[in-house]
Design an enzyme around this catalytic site. Sequence first.
Site, PDB file in Angstrom:
ATOM      1  N   LYS A  76     -34.565  23.623 -72.235  1.00 54.70           N
ATOM      2  CA  LYS A  76     -35.304  24.601 -73.040  1.00 54.70           C
ATOM      3  C   LYS A  76     -34.332  25.380 -73.922  1.00 54.70           C
ATOM      4  O   LYS A  76     -33.246  25.766 -73.454  1.00 54.70           O
ATOM      5  CB  LYS A  76     -36.056  25.537 -72.090  1.00 54.70           C
ATOM      6  CG  LYS A  76     -36.997  26.520 -72.763  1.00 54.70           C
ATOM      7  CD  LYS A  76     -37.771  27.298 -71.698  1.00 54.70           C
ATOM      8  CE  LYS A  76     -38.710  28.313 -72.272  1.00 54.70           C
ATOM      9  NZ  LYS A  76     -39.485  29.032 -71.224  1.00 54.70           N
ATOM     10  N   SER A 151     -44.378  29.055 -71.775  1.00 53.55           N
ATOM     11  CA  SER A 151     -43.602  28.877 -72.979  1.00 53.55           C
ATOM     12  C   SER A 151     -42.718  27.626 -72.968  1.00 53.55           C
ATOM     13  O   SER A 151     -42.215  27.230 -74.021  1.00 53.55           O
ATOM     14  CB  SER A 151     -42.704  30.098 -73.191  1.00 53.55           C
ATOM     15  OG  SER A 151     -41.818  30.255 -72.100  1.00 53.55           O
ATOM     16  N   SER A 175     -44.209  30.217 -67.112  1.00 51.31           N
ATOM     17  CA  SER A 175     -43.832  29.326 -68.216  1.00 51.31           C
ATOM     18  C   SER A 175     -43.285  27.961 -67.833  1.00 51.31           C
ATOM     19  O   SER A 175     -43.078  27.117 -68.702  1.00 51.31           O
ATOM     20  CB  SER A 175     -42.826  30.006 -69.125  1.00 51.31           C
ATOM     21  OG  SER A 175     -43.503  30.873 -69.986  1.00 51.31           O
TER      22      SER A 175
HETATM   23  N1  GLN Z   1     -47.147  33.345 -70.653  1.00 56.20           N
HETATM   24  C1  GLN Z   1     -46.385  34.374 -70.022  1.00 56.20           C
HETATM   25  C2  GLN Z   1     -45.965  35.414 -71.028  1.00 56.20           C
HETATM   26  O1  GLN Z   1     -46.260  35.232 -72.155  1.00 56.20           O
HETATM   27  C3  GLN Z   1     -45.232  33.782 -69.309  1.00 56.20           C
HETATM   28  C4  GLN Z   1     -43.988  33.699 -70.078  1.00 56.20           C
HETATM   29  C5  GLN Z   1     -42.857  33.072 -69.299  1.00 56.20           C
HETATM   30  O2  GLN Z   1     -43.003  32.743 -68.131  1.00 56.20           O
HETATM   31  N2  GLN Z   1     -41.716  32.968 -69.945  1.00 56.20           N
HETATM   32  O3  GLN Z   1     -45.382  36.368 -70.699  1.00 56.20           O
END
Ligand code: GLN
Length: 467
Positions: A76, A151, A175
Amino acid sequence: MITISDIHTSYKDGSKTVRTVVQSYLDVIREKNPEFNAFLDVYEEKAMSEAKLADERMTNSGGKLRLLEGIPIAIKDNILVKGYHVTAGSNILREYTATYDAFVVEKLREAGAIIVGKTNLDEFAMGSSNESSAFGPVRNPHNPEYVPGGSSGGSAASVAAGMTPVSLGSDTGGSIRQPASFCGVVGFKPSYGRVSRSGLIAMASSFDQIGPLANNVEDAETVFRAIEDKDPKDMTSQDIEDVPSKKKEFTLGIVSDLPEDGLDPAVKKIFEETVEKAKKEGFKIKSISLPHLKYALACYYVIVPAEVSSNLARFDGMRFGTRTDGDTLTEVYSKTRFSGFGTEVRRRIIVGTYVLSHGYYDAYYKKAQHVWRLITEDFAKAFKDVDAVLMPTAPAPPFKIGEKTKDPLEMYLADNYTVSANIAGLPGISLPAGKIDGMPIGVQLLGKRFEDYELLAAAKKLEQALS
Ligand code: GLN
């Protein structure tokens, strides 16, 4: 589906070389990436020269293979690989080059893995659909009109499309698990403190954790073994014995007071079928109560923006990344941050600054901290009776690109079941459990803090039940 052990078998019996394997994945990336936009950078030459060295090394060592010998992996793009761009999916870091390797990158190399490139993500890992990336959305390999989740959507799409057998993501509120669920792969978020965060661009430091995405639980475990270790550069990282668990009998907790707002009936049905399959496989099932779970999302969306506003203060045009000029220093700061950050990031910085500000701190931040503790205690109590908790990963199936971008609150609901693992620091793993209209649906298991290998053992058994 090709697993690490398939690749290793072909190395051992001499039917393939690392060069042929790495080249074949690079070919898939070249063919499929224009459609899915999963990769922001591909290290073609470097990967091939490492593959050549790996072949030589294997010949010289008499065919002895390290944990991830000759295994291509995607990373990532909020994790640092020295000498290469690291964008965090943001315009503000578009031109930024990493000055050191993340701890996990060092560990992957020690285990013999071959890093083939960097994957697309929501900007600074904020999002549930990959649509907040400054580099365009990733598309779901099961249907390119749909989001891959976020994400770590690029990392999930990479595995789902066969562009790499495994990848790394980061999980602050789901994410890794939510995109794994949307793309029909396995995604594992280790316990907080189990994998070093050194070299991960921080989103919310109290919750951030790096972990693997893979085709099956065994591969996720192998990557986890390779990257987990104590790191003096991360004060929260712990030294815990690295022994896979042999445990066979598990009691799973089903949450009686699971908040069902936004739970899609078809997702609920797949979840209930999973419980039945688990029973048939020999899991004991017990009802548990997590009374404060209904506040988890609200708690998360106070704590996380607060930490985001503080962590992202360093992107000011002076120390990192791009700069937009102005007449005064304040103007440089504000112009840089306005043009460098996208809407979602700016929204969180503003909310975070607000909840931390004098007069609102007690009403919001302090209250959220209190709920944080209550949720952690709920789990501690539940884990006296059960080995793991079984829940849907996301309340609704994958959605179409553009469907939820207008309503941030609806987007936040996608995290309703994932954030509690981060709040309580628990390990969590999402497994594919079924499909709705051709789109994958996952379920997740949450385990006891630092008993990651027990959780993985339970997940392998559940995987059996679901196959
Ligand atoms: N979707 C969650 C957020 O927007 C999780 C993000 C993540 O785990 N990096 O905060």
